[in-house]
Each structure stands twice: as structure tokens, then as C-alpha cells.
Design an enzyme around this catalytic site. Structure first.
Site, PDB file in Angstrom:
ATOM      1  N   SER A  49      -4.114   7.910 -42.367  1.00 47.77           N
ATOM      2  CA  SER A  49      -3.984   8.087 -43.821  1.00 47.77           C
ATOM      3  C   SER A  49      -3.606   6.835 -44.588  1.00 47.77           C
ATOM      4  CB  SER A  49      -2.958   9.182 -44.124  1.00 47.77           C
ATOM      5  OG  SER A  49      -3.512  10.453 -43.892  1.00 47.77           O
ATOM      6  N   LYS A  52      -5.745   5.830 -47.501  1.00 47.73           N
ATOM      7  CA  LYS A  52      -5.587   6.300 -48.875  1.00 47.73           C
ATOM      8  C   LYS A  52      -5.107   5.210 -49.824  1.00 47.73           C
ATOM      9  CE  LYS A  52      -5.101  10.978 -47.251  1.00 47.73           C
ATOM     10  NZ  LYS A  52      -4.241  11.794 -46.402  1.00 47.73           N
ATOM     11  N   SER A 103       0.291  12.725 -49.031  1.00 45.29           N
ATOM     12  CA  SER A 103      -0.810  12.329 -48.154  1.00 45.29           C
ATOM     13  C   SER A 103      -1.859  13.429 -48.041  1.00 45.29           C
ATOM     14  CB  SER A 103      -0.297  11.946 -46.759  1.00 45.29           C
ATOM     15  OG  SER A 103      -1.253  11.201 -46.048  1.00 45.29           O
TER      16      SER A 103
END
Length: 251
Positions: A49, A52, A103
Site C-alpha cells: 500500500s 498509494k 489505507s
């Protein structure tokens, strides 16, 4: 003296820097881009993640924060979530908070859908990587879910982070501990905001394929330092040691 293993890193500094359990790591001065120390900084790895960071950077350059995002069934991805519901409408700003604090994979898909659609958005992510001069980075999705051709390096992830931190909206979002967005209380997964003096935050990540991934940044006396660890089982403690080392030994 330059060590080719690290790439523009002073060997004496690298050898005396804190050791980590990471497969790859880097410590970078955000302002100058100078690499202070690292290991396997050019190795292409899954990044979970922490993807991101680029998702937010592209979205902030594409959409308006007040734009409305409509949640569709195909936005409700597996994995981490801000628990969006099909048909729900929220602003791009709220979705970005869900992306960066919680997230949310659902938020990532909704952001991509608002900013041109999934395929076009991922193309924008790769175009942004090329614009930043990154040659060892490729994205397949905006969330970081495992994919064969989804990877970057510790060094290039630090460079993406440095670019993102130049956006004051991004910097403010990742340094937020908690907020209310779309009727939800969101809590930042980045524990360093409470553990480390001067922490700006940035992004956590985990999948079985990538292991524990963490990007952190901290500012003291007007200087911002970025730390990246990939596949590191003790990332919180390692980041504290790396950031301490940067602020105590480098000028």
C-alpha cells in the site's frame, strides 16, 4: 569515496549507519535528494500500500478536492478498507483521507474511477513515474494489491515521496492522526506520528508477497528526511533508528 552497491552513498557513513532487517532500505534528504545510506536501494520489489503515495500524488494533480466520487460495486476491493458502500457519494478530499489514513483499497479504486477510470488512472501513475525520471517503477493498480508487474525500488519510492511531500495538501493529509471524513472517524495507521518527534507520517503497507513496507518522513530545523524500508519485520524501530541517525550525524 562512492560505494556502487548503494549508489552515491558515502561508504563510511553507510557502514556505521543503523542496521535493519529490511530486504531493502534507504535514508534520503528530501530537499536535495542526497542518499544518506541504504541497502539494495535499486532492487525492484513489491511495495504493497505504499503504492498509494503515487495514487494520491496523481489524484491531487488531476482532480479537484471538492469533486464528488460515487462508489460503485467494483470499487469495493479486498484488503484494507475505509468501508465505503455502493452508491455512496463523498468528495475526492474525503476519499484521499480514506486512502492515506485508513489505507482503503476501496478508496483507491473510487479515486481512480473519479479521475478518469482505472485503466487511464494507472497509465497516469506510470506517466508520472516517467516524468520523475524513474526507470525501475511500474504500477498495475492504485492500491498495491499483488501483481506481477507492480514494483519499484527503495530509492525510487523515496523519490516519489519527496515529490508528494512538495504538495502541501498531501503533506497535511499524511501528518493527520485522526479526522472525520464521509461520516467516519479515520485513524492514521502510521504509528510514528505518535512515536517520533517531528514525524510527518507518510504511508504503511503490507501484503504477504511484499512483507511489511513503510515510508516515513520527519522534519527538524527545517530539514526533511525520508526513510523507506521494504520487507522489514521490525519497521517501526528501524525507522526511529534511521531517522535519529540522519538528524544526529548529517548536515
Amino acid at each position: 569515496m562512492v560505494c556502487s552497491l548503494l549508489g552515491c552513498v558515502d561508504c563510511a557513513a553507510a557502514q556505521s549507519a543503523p542496521q535493519t532487517g529490511a530486504e531493502a532500505f534507504i535514508l534520503m534528504d528530501a530537499g536535495s535528494g542526497r542518499v544518506l545510506t541504504g541497502k539494495n536501494t535499486e532492487r525492484e520489489l513489491a511495495i504493497a500500500s505504499t503504492t498509494k503515495i503515487m495514487t494520491a500524488l496523481v489524484a491531487l494533480g488531476t482532480g479537484n478536492l471538492s469533486d464528488k466520487v460515487t462508489v460503485k460495486q467494483n470499487h469495493l476491493k479486498e484488503g484494507s478498507s475505509m468501508y465505503l458502500q455502493e452508491g455512496e457519494r463523498l468528495t475526492l478530499r474525503e476519499a484521499l483521507y480514506g486512502l492515506l489514513l485508513s489505507s482503503g483499497n476501496d478508496a483507491a479504486a473510487a479515486v481512480a474511477g473519479e479521475c478518469g477510470g482505472m485503466t487511464a488512472f494507472v497509465e497516469k501513475m506510470n506517466a508520472k513515474a516517467a516524468e520523475l525520471g524513474l526507470s525501475d517503477t511500474h504500477f498495475e493498480n492504485p492500491s498495491g494489491l499483488p501483481a506481477e508487474n507492480h514494483y519499484t525500488t527503495a530509492r525510487e519510492l523515496a523519490e516519489i515521496t519527496a515529490a508528494a511531500l512538495r504538495d502541501p495538501v498531501f503533506r497535511d493529509m499524511v501528518s493527520t492522526k485522526t479526522c472525520t471524513a464521509a461520516g467516519r472517524t479515520l485513524v492514521n495507521h502510521n504509528r510514528l506520528l505518535s512515536m517520533y518527534d517531528g514525524a510527518i507520517g507518510v504511508k504503511t503497507g503490507f501484503t504477504r508477497a511484499a512483507g511489511r513496507c513503510l515510508v516515513s518522513a520527519a522534519e527538524r530545523n527545517g530539514r526533511t528526511v525520508i526513510a523507506v524500508t521494504l520487507n522489514d519485520p521490525d519497521d517501526w524501530n528501524d525507522h526511529i533508528a534511521l531517522l535519529d541517525d540522519a538528524f544526529s550525524r548529517y548536515s
